[in-house]
Enzyme design. Structure first.
Site, PDB file in Angstrom:
ATOM      1  N   TYR A  37       0.818  -1.203   0.000  1.00  0.00           N
ATOM      2  CA  TYR A  37       0.000   0.000   0.000  1.00  0.00           C
ATOM      3  C   TYR A  37       0.863   1.269   0.000  1.00  0.00           C
ATOM      4  O   TYR A  37       1.634   1.522   0.935  1.00  0.00           O
ATOM      5  CB  TYR A  37      -0.927   0.038   1.204  1.00  0.00           C
ATOM      6  CG  TYR A  37      -1.896  -1.116   1.297  1.00  0.00           C
ATOM      7  CD1 TYR A  37      -2.221  -1.885   0.191  1.00  0.00           C
ATOM      8  CD2 TYR A  37      -2.501  -1.432   2.511  1.00  0.00           C
ATOM      9  CE1 TYR A  37      -3.110  -2.942   0.272  1.00  0.00           C
ATOM     10  CE2 TYR A  37      -3.400  -2.491   2.603  1.00  0.00           C
ATOM     11  CZ  TYR A  37      -3.696  -3.242   1.488  1.00  0.00           C
ATOM     12  OH  TYR A  37      -4.576  -4.288   1.591  1.00  0.00           O
ATOM     13  N   HIS A 103      -0.313 -12.100   1.104  1.00  0.00           N
ATOM     14  CA  HIS A 103      -1.273 -11.200   0.462  1.00  0.00           C
ATOM     15  C   HIS A 103      -1.982 -11.857  -0.716  1.00  0.00           C
ATOM     16  O   HIS A 103      -3.166 -11.620  -0.967  1.00  0.00           O
ATOM     17  CB  HIS A 103      -0.536  -9.940  -0.005  1.00  0.00           C
ATOM     18  CG  HIS A 103      -1.384  -8.727  -0.143  1.00  0.00           C
ATOM     19  ND1 HIS A 103      -0.882  -7.446  -0.087  1.00  0.00           N
ATOM     20  CD2 HIS A 103      -2.720  -8.576  -0.331  1.00  0.00           C
ATOM     21  CE1 HIS A 103      -1.867  -6.569  -0.245  1.00  0.00           C
ATOM     22  NE2 HIS A 103      -2.982  -7.230  -0.404  1.00  0.00           N
TER      23      HIS A 103
END
Length: 315
Positions: A37, A103
């Site tokens: 992110y 992830h």
């Protein structure tokens, strides 16, 4: 993710810090971020803002997806996982991450090897528990056989039901928490999407269900959902998250926002009751063909291991 990544121009660092502080002060005790992110900026923001109150919340981050040489990289090898973890610890300003996710699934690396790398990180005290994101029931079982999996994170809302195929039941059976991301369908169920006039860096501009004729069709169901929320006496976002909270004690939604007002609105979902009648009406609104278009563009869908429905549109 909303504070640094994927939804257009991010807020200022000061505004992001104010939101995180308000969340913790209001009673939020679970903060979820990832190495990907904002090219690490999300982790830096969380660490700089909340690090001095580290004992007051559960911290989650993610590996496998990362930035290498300025580009997005998917690498589930033990070496890459170790490198990403060290970077996360440094950016977060901590020696221990409570929950660390894979992830995405790297199909070139056996899941057993990736989980094994995280198991060694648990033994070393660098992480407390292991999570998986957007993975199938079969993969979850393989991973769980190597080391207990504490949480599985996938997109889930009343318009995205893929976890109901097998993952929710698998998590319940194995005693794994299910963490629902995009609980308001990337703003679709929160009054935030009425056209496809997105900013240049907004991820939704590349998602088939958020553009063109697909979106115009989908807004028919959204309008009905909004009307039901008014009847119930809450906002659409609250109705969406209250529905998720009703799906089981092991289901935890993680709404993302840039707005303190929206955060407070989201937290109000905890006081909204979903009756059997309301649940049935939500199911009717979100019935087959109510939402058209693939969840992800082709490149992103290729990284998703979650089960798909037989008639589901895929990019």
């Amino acid at each position: 993710m909303n504070l640094n990544h994927a939804y257009g121009k991010p807020p200022s660092r000061e505004d992001g810090a104010a939101l995180l502080t308000h969340a913790l002060d209001t009673g939020v005790t679970f903060f979820d971020t990832a190495a990907l992110y904002g090219m690490g900026e999300s982790e830096r923001l969380v660490g700089a803002t909340l690090g001095h109150r580290r004992g007051e919340f559960t911290l989650a981050s993610k590996c496998v997806l990362d930035i290498r040489d300025g580009k997005r990289s998917l690498d589930g090898s033990p070496a890459a996982i170790a490198t990403t973890l060290e970077g996360s610890l440094k950016r977060l300003g901590t020696e221990h991450i409570d929950l660390y996710y894979l992830h995405r699934l790297d199909r070139d690396v056996p899941i057993e090897e990736s989980v094994g790398a995280l198991a060694r990180a648990v033994e070393a005290g660098k992480i407390g528990a292991i999570g998986l994101s957007e993975m199938s029931a079969a993969t979850i079982r393989r991973a769980h056989a190597v080391h207990p999996i504490a949480a599985v994170q996938s997109e889930y809302s009343c318009v995205v039901r893929n976890p109901e195929i097998a993952v929710l039941d698998t998590c319940r059976e194995l005693g794994i928490g299910f963490v629902a991301f995009s609980p308001v369908a990337r703003g679709l169920l929160a009054g935030a999407v009425r056209s496809d006039d997105y900013g240049a860096t907004d991820l939704r501009a590349s998602m088939p269900r958020f553009t063109g004729e697909n979106l115009r069709h989908n807004l028919i169901a959204v309008t009905a959902f909004d009307a039901l929320a008014r009847e119930v006496g809450c906002t659409p976002a609250q109705l969406s998250m209250a529905w998720l909270l009703s799906r089981g004690d092991h289901v935890v939604p993680i709404p993302g926002t840039r707005s303190i007002a929206h955060l407070d609105e989201d937290l109000g979902a905890a006081s909204v009751a979903i009756t059997p009648e309301v649940a049935a009406r939500i199911d009717a609104i979100c019935a087959k063909d109510a939402i058209r278009g693939a969840r992800y563009p082709a490149a992103m869908q290729a990284q998703i291991d979650t089960e798909t429905f037989a008639d589901e549109e895929l990019a």
